[in-house]
Design an enzyme around this catalytic site. Structure first.
Site, short mmCIF file in Angstrom:
data_model
loop_
_atom_site.label_atom_id
_atom_site.label_comp_id
_atom_site.label_asym_id
_atom_site.label_seq_id
_atom_site.Cartn_x
_atom_site.Cartn_y
_atom_site.Cartn_z
N HIS A 25 1.41 4.87 4.10
CA HIS A 25 0.58 5.45 3.04
C HIS A 25 0.97 6.90 2.80
CE1 HIS A 25 -2.90 2.44 4.06
NE2 HIS A 25 -1.80 1.84 3.65
N SER A 50 0.80 -1.22 0.00
CA SER A 50 0.00 0.00 0.00
C SER A 50 0.84 1.27 0.00
CB SER A 50 -0.98 0.00 1.18
OG SER A 50 -0.30 -0.26 2.39
#
Length: 279
Positions: free
Chosen positions: A257, A204
């Site tokens: 992220h 991610s």
């Protein structure tokens, strides 16, 4: 099969399909997301001829020869359009390059082994360094991106990696995607380690870097042709904000992220502005 082009108007594309059929070259049209239709060449040995004819068609889509071809083949097909879909494997390969596919396959294989009971072994091999002597095992700064801890985790990340990474690799080449993977996995890994220790994994952080890269390249250098739908950007940014609230107590690598996104934006700035200045 070879993915030749995409159209938003299927009837427009049908004129070209009919013309190529009159030349003995079979093309099919398959629906894709966002209202697009992909034009697929059935036999890749005709690729050069098909691409040359496609360029001529795009330059003059209302040419007489295309209208005549549609009349000639009208009797051999029904009035209703029939868009056959290519195989899933063909679609996945057409939208990605070798590095995109390699990372996807490795991530899925590792998760498959995880399900077979090798959790401890895999985590021992691939986790981000604990900084207790394993900081010299350099692969760990990147391999954590290949670890996933649930089916939803690996499927979600691989789909975004395929969508974004495939676009970058087809547009800018494998070297650029490898660069983005290495830099973003390194920086996002350090960010998450600083916030919450080494117990994390997943693509991610890299995915957010790819998002940031395409987003900012489309903003800073739109002439390069690397763009992303605004809906994708909004969705991922909203999910980034929601992640910091940890809904339902779900552990999310939020700093990975954020750092990944910032890394991708920074690389895009360098590519769009600084490298352009050098040239």
């Amino acid at each position: 099969m070879h993915r030749l082009a995409e159209f938003y108007n299927p009837r427009h594309a049908q004129a070209f399909i009919d013309y190529m059929a009159s030349r003995g070259i079979e093309l099919t049209l398959a629906p894709e997301p966002e209202g697009k239709f992909a034009l697929w060449l059935q036999d890749s040995q005709y690729l050069i001829e098909a691409e040359a004819e496609l360029n001529a068609f795009i330059a003059n889509p209302n040419g007489r020869k295309y209208q005549e071809a549609s009349w000639q083949v009208a009797e051999s097909r029904t009035a209703k359009f029939d868009y056959s879909s290519p195989s899933l494997v063909s679609m996945v390969k057409a939208q990605a390059g070798p590095f995109t596919l390699t990372v996807m396959v490795v991530s899925l294989v590792i998760y498959g082994l995880w399900l077979l009971g090798f959790e401890s072994l895999l985590f021992d091999w691939f986790h981000f360094p604990f900084m207790n002597g394993d900081q010299w095992q350099l692969w760990r700064y990147f391999s954590h991106a290949l670890l996933h801890f649930s089916a939803l985790h690996v499927i979600f990340n691989c789909l975004w990696w395929w969508l974004l990474g495939g676009q970058i690799e087809r547009h800018s080449g494998s070297a650029k995607l490898v660069q983005l993977f290495l830099i973003s996995s390194l920086i996002s890994g350090f960010g998450q380690f600083w916030l919450d220790g080494p117990n994390f994994g997943g693509l991610s952080g890299v995915v957010y870097a790819l998002l940031g890269y395409i987003w900012w390249m489309g903003w800073l250098a739109p002439q390069r042709g690397l763009v992303i739908a605004r809906s994708y950007v909004v969705f991922m940014l909203v999910w980034l904000v929601i992640g910091f609230a940890e809904p339902a107590g779900i552990a999310i690598a939020n700093m990975a992220h954020l750092m990944g996104l910032l890394t991708g934006c920074a690389i895009a700035f360098v590519d769009a502005k600084l490298l352009r200045s050098k040239h």
